[in-house]
Enzyme design. Structure first.
Site, PDB file in Angstrom:
ATOM      1  N   ASN A 128     -72.177 -23.919 -41.037  1.00  0.00           N
ATOM      2  CA  ASN A 128     -72.499 -22.616 -40.458  1.00  0.00           C
ATOM      3  C   ASN A 128     -72.938 -22.853 -39.009  1.00  0.00           C
ATOM      4  O   ASN A 128     -73.896 -23.571 -38.749  1.00  0.00           O
ATOM      5  CB  ASN A 128     -73.634 -21.989 -41.284  1.00  0.00           C
ATOM      6  N   ALA A 162     -87.207 -17.784 -31.189  1.00  0.00           N
ATOM      7  CA  ALA A 162     -88.636 -17.771 -31.507  1.00  0.00           C
ATOM      8  C   ALA A 162     -89.151 -19.112 -32.003  1.00  0.00           C
ATOM      9  O   ALA A 162     -90.358 -19.345 -32.050  1.00  0.00           O
ATOM     10  CB  ALA A 162     -88.922 -16.701 -32.553  1.00  0.00           C
ATOM     11  N   ARG A 206     -88.175 -30.743 -33.841  1.00  0.00           N
ATOM     12  CA  ARG A 206     -87.472 -32.030 -33.748  1.00  0.00           C
ATOM     13  C   ARG A 206     -87.297 -32.508 -32.308  1.00  0.00           C
ATOM     14  O   ARG A 206     -86.948 -33.661 -32.066  1.00  0.00           O
ATOM     15  CB  ARG A 206     -86.103 -31.910 -34.454  1.00  0.00           C
ATOM     16  N   GLN A 213     -91.466 -11.837 -32.777  1.00  0.00           N
ATOM     17  CA  GLN A 213     -91.462 -12.104 -34.224  1.00  0.00           C
ATOM     18  C   GLN A 213     -92.906 -12.219 -34.698  1.00  0.00           C
ATOM     19  O   GLN A 213     -93.777 -12.654 -33.925  1.00  0.00           O
ATOM     20  CB  GLN A 213     -90.701 -13.411 -34.512  1.00  0.00           C
TER      21      GLN A 213
END
Ligand code: UD1
Ligand code: CA
Length: 485
Positions: free
Chosen positions: A179, A17, A22, A82
């Protein structure tokens, strides 16, 4: 896939979404392509290889564009919208609501982490199921962790929480275990804890990563699985990372074809889309691009300096320093150097499209040759034909395109123009420099150039005192002396 995966229902949620600020692009980040597919297309192909019970893709930025790419890559996926609440946590929360009281495992994938393969994800799911954890987080140890969330482990080595770059203290930022953005959650625990995350962080977003901390705080088992190959865990956030991901994917693709029996002399300058297919004993020479749905037959040699887009190349064909799109190159045919095959060129077996030849929307029959300096458009050429150097089909009369029909075993002279619509019958021949405006019957010789007339002595008479006149006079004297002898 492994049996453990088939046992418990698995839902996959793909996050797509975000805008991808960047990238500085009008195109949503997940639609930027590497290896001939958009980033989200790679993620969906991998997701499908796991044969999950369902795939949900969360969209918002340019939702229609992203949704149509999703429909193409995974028609069975459900697109979920979303709302205005930002963050990966919100994205998962909204997708999860679509799953009702689903009680299986939820694999969360990021639309911008394109290089993870199905086996690694299947292994992650297996590890998760084997450990009985509420969540298994995929981590990777990298040289440069800039931009990633850091995995913060407690004294016992357990994962305590994940801290985003923007929220990290200097100490936390120095951690090199990141992560990956890929997790397996048990759905009930995910449902309970995702409802509790807030937006009190540097970006004012609902972070999915906060769920992991909450699970830990609730004393639920949190597992980490560290990726063996950190390069596959690369997230694409800007165009530098896009090129890195493209290179990593390409290296993998080239290697797979090498293992399957294809010679690739220079992997660094050879680009093969994941959608292309190569047979054993194909040879790819440097600076060659094999793109989209291109299929290359056994024993063919492609390159150097060649680009094939959506082409079909027959066995043992040779294509050198050429550019071809949506074209068929027959078995044993020869193309280039410096040929340009535009869409709908069909070259027969053992045919030739040679040097500085452009073709388009044309069929060139078996064994037929267009060897040098030609333009062939909207033309049917039979078999066993040889077109002389400099053949031009004048297919366009300023209003419409017309076809040129050339029969079997036709041989044409150099520098012919075929003014379409026009037909050359089987076995016919044409003279050098002919401009063919009328049909040529089978077996005829067509001449359209006026007979040559030589005006003797013209140079000596009209250019006296020049070097040309001088050598002409000398040649004439020698000729006359010879004649007199
Ligand atoms: C995210 C992780 C970070 C991890 C990194 C790995 C969070 C908070 N951070 O950071 O720990 O190291 O991925 O690559 O999860 N997206 C949505 N809806 C949103 C926001 C994002 O669907 O509201 C999607 C994006 O389209 C993208 C993915 O989620 O595909 C990740 O979003 P991104 O903003 O790139 O997160 P990172 O900052 O990279
Ligand atoms: Ca990212």
């Amino acid at each position: 896939m492994s049996e453990t995966i088939a046992d418990t229902p698995l839902a996959v949620i793909v996050l797509a979404a975000g805008q991808g600020t960047r990238m500085k692009s009008s195109l949503p980040k997940v639609l930027h392509s590497i290896g001939g597919r958009p980033l989200v297309g790679h993620v969906l192909a991998t997701a499908r290889s796991l044969a999950p019970t369902s795939i949900l893709v969360v969209v918002r930025h340019e939702r229609d564009l992203v949704a149509s790419a999703v429909a193409e890559a995974a028609p069975d996926a459900l697109v979920v919208d979303q709302d205005e609440v930002p963050g990966t946590g919100r994205a998962v929360e909204i997708a999860l609501a679509q799953l009702g009281d689903f009680a299986g495992d939820v694999l969360v994938l990021s639309g911008d982490v394109p290089l993870l393969d199905g086996d690694s994800l299947a292994a992650l799911v297996s590890t998760h199921r084997g450990s009985g954890a509420a969540v298994t987080v995929m981590s990777a140890v990298v040289d440069d962790a800039t931009g990633y969330g850091r995995v913060i482990r407690g004294a016992s080595g357990d994962l305590e929480r994940i801290v985003e770059q923007k929220d990290a203290t200097a100490d936390e930022a120095s951690v090199t275990e990141i992560n990956v953005g890929v997790y397996v959650f048990r759905a009930p625990e995910l449902r309970t804890h995702i409802a509790r995350i807030g937006t009190a962080n540097a970006q004012g977003e609902k972070y999915l990563t906060d769920v992991v901390g909450l699970l830990h705080d609730a004393s639920l088992p949190v597992a980490v699985s560290t990726a063996a190959d950190a390069s596959a865990a690369l997230g694409v956030n800007d165009r530098v990372q896009l090129s890195e991901a493209a290179r990593t994917l390409n290296a993998r693709t080239v290697r797979e074809w090498q293992v399957a029996g294809v010679t690739v002399l220079d992997p660094a300058t050879t680009w093969i889309d994941v959608t292309a297919t190569l047979a054993p004993d194909v040879t790819i020479l440097p600076n060659t691009h094999i793109l989209r749905a291109t299929v290359v037959g056994a024993g063919a040699t492609i390159g150097p300096d060649t680009s094939l887009v959506d082409c079909e190349v027959g066995e043992n064909a040779v294509v050198r320093r050429s550019d071809a799109t949506l074209s068929v190159i027959g078995a044993g045919a020869n193309v280039g150097p410096f040929a340009y095959l535009r869409p709908n060129t069909v070259l027969g077996a053992k045919g030739k499209i040679g040097t500085f030849v452009e073709t388009k929307n044309s069929t060139i029959g078996d064994g037929s040759k267009v060897p040098h300096l030609s333009y062939i458009g909207d033309t049917n050429i039979g078999r066993g034909v040889n077109l002389g150097a400099g053949a031009i089909t004048a297919n366009y009369d300023d209003l419409t395109k017309h076809r040129t029909e050339i029969g079997d075993e036709v041989h044409t002279g150099s520098h012919n123009v075929f003014v379409a619509p026009v037909r050359i019958g089987d076995g016919a021949k044409t003279g050098a420099g002919a401009v063919i405006r009328k049909d040529v019957p089978a077996g005829a010789l067509a001449l359209s150039v006026a007979p040559q007339r030589n005006v003797e002595g013209w140079v000596e008479k009209n250019r006296p005192g020049t070097g040309a006149a001088e050598v002409a006079a000398r040649a004439r004297s020698a000729q006359e002396a010879g004649d007199g002898a």
